[in-house]
Design a protein around this motif. Structure first.
Motif, PDB file in Angstrom:
ATOM      1  N   ASN A 186       0.830  -1.214   0.000  1.00 37.34           N
ATOM      2  CA  ASN A 186       0.000   0.000   0.000  1.00 37.34           C
ATOM      3  C   ASN A 186       0.858   1.255   0.000  1.00 37.34           C
ATOM      4  O   ASN A 186       0.596   2.207  -0.737  1.00 37.34           O
ATOM      5  CB  ASN A 186      -0.934  -0.013   1.210  1.00 37.34           C
ATOM      6  CG  ASN A 186      -1.980  -1.098   1.124  1.00 37.34           C
ATOM      7  OD1 ASN A 186      -2.274  -1.603   0.038  1.00 37.34           O
ATOM      8  ND2 ASN A 186      -2.549  -1.482   2.255  1.00 37.34           N
ATOM      9  N   SER A 211       1.228   4.113  -2.810  1.00 35.93           N
ATOM     10  CA  SER A 211       0.982   5.539  -2.522  1.00 35.93           C
ATOM     11  C   SER A 211       2.179   6.387  -2.914  1.00 35.93           C
ATOM     12  O   SER A 211       2.034   7.456  -3.513  1.00 35.93           O
ATOM     13  CB  SER A 211       0.673   5.724  -1.026  1.00 35.93           C
ATOM     14  OG  SER A 211      -0.508   5.065  -0.670  1.00 35.93           O
ATOM     15  N   ASN A 230       2.450   6.738  -6.590  1.00 40.10           N
ATOM     16  CA  ASN A 230       1.482   7.748  -7.038  1.00 40.10           C
ATOM     17  C   ASN A 230       2.029   9.151  -6.794  1.00 40.10           C
ATOM     18  O   ASN A 230       1.852  10.051  -7.613  1.00 40.10           O
ATOM     19  CB  ASN A 230       0.157   7.566  -6.301  1.00 40.10           C
ATOM     20  CG  ASN A 230      -0.621   6.379  -6.835  1.00 40.10           C
ATOM     21  OD1 ASN A 230      -0.311   5.854  -7.898  1.00 40.10           O
ATOM     22  ND2 ASN A 230      -1.626   5.942  -6.107  1.00 40.10           N
ATOM     23  N   CYS A 231       2.677   9.316  -5.625  1.00 37.33           N
ATOM     24  CA  CYS A 231       3.274  10.633  -5.305  1.00 37.33           C
ATOM     25  C   CYS A 231       4.352  10.979  -6.321  1.00 37.33           C
ATOM     26  O   CYS A 231       4.461  12.114  -6.784  1.00 37.33           O
ATOM     27  CB  CYS A 231       3.868  10.624  -3.894  1.00 37.33           C
ATOM     28  SG  CYS A 231       2.628  10.487  -2.608  1.00 37.33           S
ATOM     29  N   ASN A 277      -6.159  11.533  -6.880  1.00 35.99           N
ATOM     30  CA  ASN A 277      -5.282  10.721  -6.016  1.00 35.99           C
ATOM     31  C   ASN A 277      -5.690  10.911  -4.565  1.00 35.99           C
ATOM     32  O   ASN A 277      -5.304  11.889  -3.923  1.00 35.99           O
ATOM     33  CB  ASN A 277      -3.825  11.134  -6.215  1.00 35.99           C
ATOM     34  CG  ASN A 277      -2.875  10.083  -5.683  1.00 35.99           C
ATOM     35  OD1 ASN A 277      -3.229   9.305  -4.795  1.00 35.99           O
ATOM     36  ND2 ASN A 277      -1.668  10.047  -6.208  1.00 35.99           N
ATOM     37  N   SER A 318      -4.678   9.603  -1.960  1.00 33.80           N
ATOM     38  CA  SER A 318      -3.593   9.469  -0.971  1.00 33.80           C
ATOM     39  C   SER A 318      -2.747  10.724  -0.876  1.00 33.80           C
ATOM     40  O   SER A 318      -1.719  10.730  -0.194  1.00 33.80           O
ATOM     41  CB  SER A 318      -2.702   8.274  -1.341  1.00 33.80           C
ATOM     42  OG  SER A 318      -2.108   8.467  -2.605  1.00 33.80           O
ATOM     43  N   SER A 354      -4.079   5.230   3.745  1.00 34.90           N
ATOM     44  CA  SER A 354      -3.670   4.636   2.472  1.00 34.90           C
ATOM     45  C   SER A 354      -2.780   3.423   2.673  1.00 34.90           C
ATOM     46  O   SER A 354      -2.752   2.527   1.833  1.00 34.90           O
ATOM     47  CB  SER A 354      -2.950   5.684   1.622  1.00 34.90           C
ATOM     48  OG  SER A 354      -1.763   6.110   2.262  1.00 34.90           O
TER      49      SER A 354
END
Length: 882
Positions: free
Chosen positions: A62, A66, A69-70, A101, A103, A192
């Motif tokens: 997870n 995250s 994604n960042c 997004n 998160s 998240s």
């Protein structure tokens, strides 16, 4: 027979001693149970650690998702920065990134370490300088040093609460531009990561990080008790230097878990020993049969129990008719959150998600009907806390083919983490596709993997830039081969607007059909970047559209993260900069015209900083007028002050400072020392440039007025000479009128006496007097001639004159007036007194001095004039008394 007898004796011995036999059996069973308990302890411990590892694995997946994604978000945000270092469409892009997004709580752009752009808007941290704030600058500098994304924190946020900030350093043209950053609140990060959703009475989480300044480990979750003596596992997150601990709440949890079984086993041993003692009283055959059967049952039970209870996956014995759970193992109970007793009273229908139940029943019906002998399917269970759990379940029937269905074994594997990971990947792909397709910049996704393999075969990877460039220039066929190895994977809609193809398929064909000779240099630059191990490249190029029009473009070549080795995914953006290039050319031509115009001005056009006085611009006339080069003018803020004439330096600098504060424009004149040592007169016309009412820079022109100053000086000297000449002419006219009048009066009087002389002797005496007067007149005329000669010369001729002799000369000139007034004159001036003066001027002074004494004497008294000299303060003085 002997064996049977021996066995009979042994059994007889045991039967004859039932108590001893009971104790032996008790200790033997106790030893076996102890061994089994130890095995059970190790298996439970291993399962616990495996369970903890699985939980941490889910959290790690997870968190990694995250953080990826960042990274994607910061990279997308960085793409909004144009070549001038200004973000484009920050608000819309930032909103899209944050909304897509969950998160991420906020995005930021931080040029030069100062937060200038943030979404959602937060005025509290605008202009916050992270590179000069002691508490956070170390991690920011560490991010720049690493050159990749780094997550700082947890730290106290300006907007309140705790959070982490992920910063990606951005470089423009090889120089550090600033950061693309995301902000994640601590609550969002925990959510998240799945930490909040994983609830278990056995474990708890802790989150730590080493303080970069103090070196102390800081813990951020509520339970901060010392867990060093407890069983725990740790997970490291390298992008943020964080550690996540999963800790067993109890030191002796496993022991307490198997303790009831041990107690029951101990009771069982005692009861069994007692039972054996009683059985020994029965016939030997029955005892032996019981003994053998017991051992067999015990072995089978231990084997089944071990497999059933200690399995790492859920196992259930289910009634195929009713669906009731006959037996379940611990893992199955833990998976669903129910106790063993609760599970025994439930049916599989009670825990199956309602949307999956009908399909599950249909498949089981096929199994009971004999259509299939084994069933494997994915479905959802409902956890005791209400959460859904994805499982992969295998059904194995326990009835033979053709028999009536009775019960079956279900083997259940928890695949929730896998499902969530797949969903997350799918969502990420959707977001990427949306960003790709809807990007306002033309984007190409290309595969360079075959090209890189070809460059490796050519042994160009790692060679110097010069060697590779020379090779490519001399082998154009190699470049064409490289172009053919690039595969276009995808293009976005903006490519259609820039390149004007008929369809997207026209751009998806092999690259050699698209690229032309005008873009060959930019492709060579991409080849150079690959051979040098670079992951990003920005280069200007040209393209030729289908209608023959040429367009200037800015090409950005960037390898997607994770594909740095293979180059299977490369993003290329092509931005149309034709209008910008045209504007830049217009500006350049305008600047050239302005520069040419400025350099024709007969003066020094300059510009300097108001605070430092450092010159930022001068035209070419500066060196021509003063001799100083541009480098000397630009050297430091003291240059101007050091070149001002020492007599003008202080007042000129002070005047400039005062006027710059209060005036918009002013001018003043001062002297400057040229490089060759000559003095230049400067008229400096200054304009003050202000921002927000405060002066920030000075501009002006220095005009060389040296020639006009010299002309002004010559004119002033001429005026002084004329003025002096006028004064002297006036003085001369007075001298002439005064000095000659006395001589003419004497001549006139003597002439009249000669005419009335009665004797020759008297006449001779008068003629002699007339001769003396004539000589004196001649001397006076000579002195007056000398006065005339010096009128054109400011410097007078000075002689050492005897004062007494000059007084006697004047008395002789004034003899007629003395006789007429019957004046008595006494020349008592010492004969050794001399004065340094001009003869004509001294004669005029003495003549005026004595004649006025005679002329203005009392009319009723005989005038007596005494001329004396005396000494005063070691200086000789003279005067008359009468």
């Amino acid at each position: 027979m002997k064996t049977e007898n021996k066995w009979s004796k042994i059994t007889g011995w045991f039967i004859s001693k039932p108590k001893l036999t009971g104790f032996l059996i008790f200790f033997i069973m106790l030893a076996v149970i102890s061994s089994l308990a130890l095995q059970r302890y190790e298996i439970v411990k291993k399962n616990r650690r495996q369970e903890m590892s699985n939980i941490l694995h889910v959290v790690q997946q997870n968190l990694n998702h995250s953080l990826k994604n960042c990274y994607t978000t910061t990279l997308s945000l960085a793409l909004t920065i144009n070549d001038q270092g200004k973000p484009e469409n920050f608000e819309s892009v930032g909103k899209a990134l944050v909304d897509s997004n969950p998160s991420i709580d906020a995005v930021q752009l931080v040029p030069n370490g100062v937060i200038k752009y943030i979404y959602p808007d937060n005025p509290a941290i605008i202009n916050f300088d992270i590179l000069h704030t002691e508490s956070i600058k170390d991690e920011a500098l560490e991010t720049i040093r690493k050159g990749k994304i780094h997550f700082a924190g947890p730290l106290k946020l300006k907007q309140g609460g705790m959070g982490v900030v992920g910063r990606l350093p951005i470089y423009k043209r090889g120089k550090f531009w600033g950061f693309s950053a995301v902000m994640i609140r601590m609550e969002t990060l925990l959510k998240s990561s799945g930490i909040n959703s994983i609830k278990d009475s056995r474990y708890y989480f802790q989150f730590s990080k080493e303080n970069p300044k103090t070196g102390v480990i800081d813990f951020f979750l509520p339970n901060k008790e010392d867990f060093s003596d407890k069983d725990y596992q740790v997970l490291s997150i390298p992008d943020g230097n964080w550690k996540i601990y999963l800790i067993n709440k109890s030191k002796y949890g496993i022991i307490f878990e198997i303790l009831p079984a041990l107690v029951l086993a101990l009771l069982f041993c005692i009861m069994f020993a007692l039972f054996i003692m009683n059985l020994l009283k029965k016939p030997a055959e029955l005892q032996l049969l019981v003994h053998n059967q017991k051992n067999k049952i015990l072995d089978d039970e231990i084997k089944f129990k071990t497999i059933f209870d200690q399995a790492a996956i859920g196992i259930a014995h289910v009634d195929s008719v009713t669906g009731n759970l006959i037996e379940v193992n611990d893992q199955y109970c833990r998976m669903l959150g129910y106790t063993f007793e609760e599970m025994r009273s439930m049916s599989f229908r009670d825990i199956t998600y309602k949307d999956d139940l009908d399909d599950n029943l249909r498949q089981l019906e096929r199994l009971k009907n004999g259509d299939i002998r084994e069933l494997n399917m994915e479905k959802r269970y409902v956890h005791k806390n209400g959460n859904l759990i994805w499982v992969n379940i295998t059904y194995s029937p326990l009835w033979k083919k053709g028999e009536k269905p009775s019960s079956h074994i279900s083997i259940i594997e928890d695949i929730t983490a896998k499902k969530e990971a797949k969903d997350a990947i799918k969502k990420s792909e959707i977001r990427f596709k949306s960003l790709f397709e809807d990007s306002p910049i033309a984007l190409w996704e290309e595969d360079f993997s075959y090209l890189k393999k070809y460059l490796i075969e050519l042994n160009l990877i790692g060679k110097s830039r010069t060697e590779v460039a020379t090779f490519l220039d001399t082998h154009p066929e190699i470049v064409k081969k490289c172009i053919s190895l690039v595969k276009v994977i995808n293009v976005n809609n903006e490519c259609l607007a820039l390149h004007y193809p008929k369809t997207k398929d026209d751009l998806m064909q092999p690259l050699e059909n698209i690229i032309n000779n005008d873009a060959m240099d930019s492709f060579k630059a991409q080849l150079l970047a690959i051979t040098q191990g670079e992951t990003r490249l920005t280069v200007d190029s040209k393209i030729k559209k289908s209608d023959g029009e040429y367009r200037d473009i800015s090409l950005r070549w960037s390898i997607m993260p994770g594909y740095e080795e293979t180059l299977e995914r490369v993003i290329i953006s092509t931005e149309d900069i034709t209008a910008r290039k045209i504007s830049e050319e217009i500006v350049i031509q305008s600047q050239k015209k302005m520069e040419s115009l400025i350099n024709t001005i007969d003066g020094i056009v300059w510009e300097c900083d108001y605070e430092t006085y450092v010159f930022t611009y001068i035209n070419k006339k500066a060196e021509e007028i003063t001799g100083y080069t541009e480098e000397e003018w630009f050297s430091n803020g003291n240059f101007w002050g050091n070149t001002i004439h020492p007599d003008d330096r202080d007042w000129a600098i002070n005047y400039c400072a005062i006027e710059s504060e209060k005036s918009q424009q002013y001018d003043f004149e001062y002297r400057m020392i040229a490089k060759d040592g000559s003095i230049i007169w400067i008229r400096d016309i200054v304009n003050v440039i202000r921002e927000n009412g405060k002066p920030v820079s000075l501009k002006g022109i220095m005009i060389d007025i040296t020639k006009s100053k010299e002309a002004e000086k010559d004119l002033s000297n001429s005026f002084d000479l004329v003025t002096e000449q006028n004064k002297r002419l006036l003085n001369f006219s007075y001298i002439v009128s005064h000095n000659l009048r006395s001589h003419t009066s004497n001549i006139q009087s003597i002439s009249a006496l000669i005419e009335t002389a009665e004797t020759e002797e008297e006449r001779f005496e008068l003629v002699k007097m007339l001769q003396n007067v004539s000589n004196t007149l001649n001397e006076t005329m000579l002195n007056l001639n000398e006065v005339v000669n010096i009128q054109t010369n400011i410097n007078l001729i000075i002689e050492n004159l005897n004062l007494k002799d000059n007084i006697d000369k004047i008395l002789n000139i004034l003899s007629e007036q003395i006789a007429f007034k019957k004046a008595v004159l006494d020349n008592n001036v010492a004969p050794e007194i001399f004065v340094k003066y001009n003869p004509a001027y001294l004669e005029s002074i003495l003549l005026n001095f004595i004649s006025n004494a005679i002329r203005y004497s009392h009319p009723l008294r005989q005038p007596t004039i005494a001329l004396k000299s005396y000494s005063e303060n070691e200086k000789n003085r003279s005067g008359n008394f009468g």
